[in-house]
Design an enzyme around this catalytic site. Structure first.
Site, short mmCIF file in Angstrom:
data_model
loop_
_atom_site.label_atom_id
_atom_site.label_comp_id
_atom_site.label_asym_id
_atom_site.label_seq_id
_atom_site.Cartn_x
_atom_site.Cartn_y
_atom_site.Cartn_z
N GLY A 160 0.86 -1.19 0.00
CA GLY A 160 0.00 0.00 0.00
C GLY A 160 0.89 1.23 0.00
O GLY A 160 1.97 1.24 -0.59
N ILE A 162 2.69 2.60 2.41
CA ILE A 162 4.01 2.41 3.03
C ILE A 162 4.86 1.45 2.20
O ILE A 162 6.03 1.73 1.91
CB ILE A 162 3.86 1.86 4.47
CG1 ILE A 162 3.19 2.90 5.35
CG2 ILE A 162 5.21 1.44 5.04
CD1 ILE A 162 2.80 2.38 6.73
N ARG A 182 -2.30 -8.75 -1.71
CA ARG A 182 -3.39 -9.57 -2.26
C ARG A 182 -3.58 -9.36 -3.74
O ARG A 182 -3.81 -10.28 -4.50
CB ARG A 182 -4.69 -9.27 -1.51
CG ARG A 182 -4.71 -9.83 -0.12
CD ARG A 182 -6.01 -9.52 0.57
NE ARG A 182 -6.26 -8.09 0.66
CZ ARG A 182 -7.24 -7.54 1.36
NH1 ARG A 182 -8.07 -8.31 2.03
NH2 ARG A 182 -7.40 -6.24 1.40
N GLU A 267 0.87 -3.11 23.51
CA GLU A 267 1.61 -1.86 23.69
C GLU A 267 1.01 -1.07 24.84
O GLU A 267 -0.22 -1.06 24.97
CB GLU A 267 1.57 -1.03 22.39
CG GLU A 267 2.27 -1.74 21.23
CD GLU A 267 2.25 -0.94 19.93
OE1 GLU A 267 1.84 0.23 19.95
OE2 GLU A 267 2.66 -1.49 18.90
N HIS A 286 6.59 2.50 18.83
CA HIS A 286 5.53 2.80 17.86
C HIS A 286 5.59 4.28 17.42
O HIS A 286 4.62 5.02 17.56
CB HIS A 286 4.15 2.48 18.46
CG HIS A 286 3.08 2.37 17.40
ND1 HIS A 286 2.00 1.52 17.49
CD2 HIS A 286 2.93 3.00 16.21
CE1 HIS A 286 1.24 1.65 16.43
NE2 HIS A 286 1.78 2.55 15.63
N ALA A 288 7.37 4.99 14.28
CA ALA A 288 7.87 5.02 12.91
C ALA A 288 7.16 6.10 12.08
O ALA A 288 7.75 6.72 11.20
CB ALA A 288 7.73 3.66 12.24
#
Ligand SMILES: NC(=O)C1=CN([C@@H]2O[C@H](COP(=O)(O)OP(=O)(O)OC[C@H]3O[C@@H](n4cnc5c(N)ncnc54)[C@H](OP(=O)(O)O)[C@@H]3O)[C@@H](O)[C@H]2O)C=CC1
Ligand SMILES: O=C(O)C(=O)CO
Length: 329
Positions: A160, A162, A182, A267, A286, A288
């Site tokens: 996608g 990213i 997919r 998390e 978390h 990024a």
């Protein structure tokens, strides 16, 4: 009298900041917050909420019970791309569109993935820890095996926003890049491979998928075992896709020589979680997608959608198939 839209803001952010972002959109918008950060506080606040900005932490997840407690809910905006803290199916059944901030942080996450890949190839996190601890492990770093990124066959799972951005960056650095998703993309800069084939030919695996019932555990012990011995893993997607215990076991066995993890099954990561102690792991909390630019993109996307609701216009980036023209419930 202008009708009031009550917008419940669930992210654990400074209330003044959130008011400052949304209240200028119009007098008909009222910004409210939960009285307490627990299920009772969430359900009470949902009783008269028309709009919700969901919580990115999962602490105040919008599960099916929360949706049932929200009779007036007409629209949910997520403060990011992942929608795993929101029951999009229950909201679709209730006729409530859910929108995310598609693409807002793709460049930030892709850059983190590339930076983490460089760090793994050269043991940067390990070497920083060793030097801080008083060591000077010049020869040991060489003995551990160092790599130039362009020699690594990069495999990207999920193509996608990213995945595609990461593919462009790794390709620009000279690495051969393949991907699985997919639906293969005719415009991809990388080579499409079936998932197991991709794993078998990846020295550096990057996970860039959403967490869904189909992707939970997708890259578990059996699939990690398909990687070449000594492969590297970068997970910027969600922890549940590659379960923590399976990643640890692959590190212990040497199947993985290193892993860079920004996301975890639970998390915050528990203080005594064994991943924290593993020397071949690079960890981050978390973040990024957490650049200033990405946050600006995200806020702009959220504000545009709330402004569209107030103006009676369709919202964009609806992920659960509901009509994007938001109607009062
Ligand atoms: N660590 C961080 O800070 C961040 C993490 N993320 C995480 O990364 C994920 C991906 O983000 P982004 O690339 O922007 O999202 P996109 O929606 O742009 O891309 C998602 C990709 O995953 C594929 N995909 C979706 N569902 C499945 C499935 N069930 N099985 C296989 N492939 C699937 C899609 O492929 P197809 O179209 O072929 O179905 C698509 O290629 C987010 O959902 C989020 O969880 C996102 C931002 C920041
Ligand atoms: O946008 C997302 O899904 C994120 O994980 C950012 O925190």
């Amino acid at each position: 009298m202008t009708p009031t839209w009550r917008m419940l803001a669930l992210p654990p952010l400074d209330e003044g900041l959130v008011r400052g972002l949304f209240e200028p959109l119009g007098d008909e918008l009222e910004v409210v917050f939960p009285a307490s950060r627990d299920r009772a506080g969430l359900h009470a606040a949902l009783a008269d909420a028309d709009l919700v900005v969901s919580d990115f932490t999962g602490e105040l997840a919008l599960d099916a019970a929360a949706v049932a407690a929200a009779p007036r809910l007409a629209f949910v905006q997520t403060p990011g791309v992942g929608t795993d803290t929101v029951d999009t199916g229950a909201l679709a059944a209730a006729g409530v569109p859910v929108a995310n901030t598609a693409g807002s942080n793709a460049r930030a996450v892709a850059e983190w993935a590339v930076g983490a890949a460089f760090a793994l190839c050269r043991h940067l996190a390990w070497s920083d820890r060793a030097v801080r601890a008083g060591g000077w492990p010049q020869l040991e770093i060489l003995a551990r095996g160092t790599r130039e990124l362009h020699t690594q066959r990069v495999g990207i799972v999920g193509y996608g926003a990213i995945g595609a951005e990461a593919a462009r960056l790794f390709t620009a650095l000279g690495a051969p890049v393949s991907y699985w998703t997919r639906r293969p993309r005719p415009d991809a800069v990388a080579v499409y491979r079936e998932l197991d084939d991709l794993l078998a030919g990846s020295d550096l695996l990057v996970l860039a998928l959403p967490l869904t019932p189909e992707t939970r555990g997708l890259i578990g012990a059996e699939r990690l075992a398909l990687l070449p011995q000594g492969a590297l893993l970068v997970n910027v997607a969600r922890g549940g896709i590659a379960p923590d215990a399976d990643v640890l076991a692959a590190l212990e066995s040497g199947r993985l020589a290193g892993a860079a993890l920004d996301v975890f099954e639970s998390e915050p990561l528990e203080p005594d979680h064994p991943l924290r102690a593993h020397e071949n792991v690079l960890l981050s909390p978390h973040t990024a997608g957490g650049t200033g630019q990405a946050q600006l993109n995200m806020v702009a996307a959220m504000r545009d959608n709330i402004a569209a609701v107030l103006a009676g216009k369709p919202v964009v980036n609806v992920v659960n198939g509901v009509n994007p023209l938001v109607e009062r419930h």
